[in-house]
Scaffold this active site. Sequence first.
Site, short mmCIF file in Angstrom:
data_model
loop_
_atom_site.label_atom_id
_atom_site.label_comp_id
_atom_site.label_asym_id
_atom_site.label_seq_id
_atom_site.Cartn_x
_atom_site.Cartn_y
_atom_site.Cartn_z
N SER A 117 -9.76 -0.30 6.79
CA SER A 117 -9.34 -0.22 5.67
C SER A 117 -9.21 -0.96 5.15
CB SER A 117 -7.87 1.17 6.04
OG SER A 117 -9.33 2.30 6.17
N SER A 121 -9.67 2.13 2.89
CA SER A 121 -8.33 3.36 2.03
C SER A 121 -7.56 1.80 1.13
CB SER A 121 -8.06 3.74 2.96
OG SER A 121 -7.15 3.01 3.84
N LYS A 160 0.84 -0.90 0.24
CA LYS A 160 0.13 -0.27 -0.21
C LYS A 160 0.99 1.28 0.04
CE LYS A 160 -3.77 2.05 2.96
NZ LYS A 160 -4.74 1.72 3.12
#
Length: 411
Positions: free
Chosen positions: A267, A243, A168
């Site tokens: 997330s 996210s 990420k």
Amino acid sequence: MSKREYSAAQRTLLEAIRRIETLPIGPSEPALTFRLQGRAAAGTASFDLEACAVAADAVDHETGPTDRGSESIEPRETADSRASNRRNANRQTSDGLLEIARGVCRGEADPRQIAEQALERIDGLNPLLNAIVATTPDRAFSEADTIAESLRAGERPPPLAGVPILHKDIICTRDIPTTAGSELLRGYVPTADAAVVARLANSGAILVGKANTHEFATGTTGAVSCFGPVLNPWDTRRITGGSSSGSAAALAAGLVPAATGTDTGGSIRIPSACCGTVGLKPTYGRVSRTGVIPFAWSLDHVGPMARNVPDVAALLTTMCGYDPTDPASASEPAPDFTARLSTGIAGLRVSVPRPHFLRLARREVAVAVEEAAAVLERLGARRVEVELPPEMSEVGPAAVAIFLAEGGSVH
């Protein structure tokens, strides 16, 4: 305001973030989790590939919604089915990470070829999804060659040998831009890996790219990023959740078998649910946050994402471990999370908490949850009814207060 015309506050934040590796940070300050460490500093956890083979082989890899919209793409289909190397890429990237690692360890698969196939698949499908903001072929081939050389030398292979992985884009990666999905951090290039990146690299995972993220990991849709929104591979008209949006979308489309995510208020779990993949928010302190750009440090978690449970268990086993540079890091040794995958769930207690859990759910979602609970019962789990206390209504406002206070102090 143009992209390069920053306010005084933005310039101050940008300079602080760029100097995070050299800031004079006291031992008790939460910002200590910004500090980066070199790859050699992280240890390597391990698990028995053969011991968890049965559990992995029993998993149906075709996870995800079956009612796809007309704008969906077919996960694990290549852009050019006529080319044989594309067909090979389709076959190997469809494998779970345990299958890939076993193939490399047995000498049946070449790490460099696996990396090449993953990068080819990304080139073919990522333009449709916007799940990946940067690919890292130089690093991928270097790591693949290192693994191949160690195997030729007769060394014991690392547990994730040859597994392509995405990180990420709020997780720092050495000499590779880390933007957190924000225009503010364009051009920020860390000089060392985050602790979790180092652990996974030491375990044989091959970094092939950085995954798109909701800006600064502060949203649950995946629609807000300086690189543009991430599209759901099952139906591009629907959100991926966030996210950790790019990680989940890339996994669902079969671009990679493994990815990392972060979870402060859902997330990892939200995009995993929206994209039909598997993600886990570990116990606080299990996985180091060092080198991860924070949202709210007392709630931030780093965790594994994959396409099935055995793969997530294998990732978590290698990601966990004590890190003295993270004040919240747990000192007890991490177990092998793959060890009990074959034992079944007989006697396991499960619950669908009432009344809060399904109160706001749409009918079809509530029905799906109840059906899943019934499947677990048929497999031997024992359902326990739990009624949450009325004080649960105060959790939301408390979380918002923490988000605002801690997030405001960082950003």
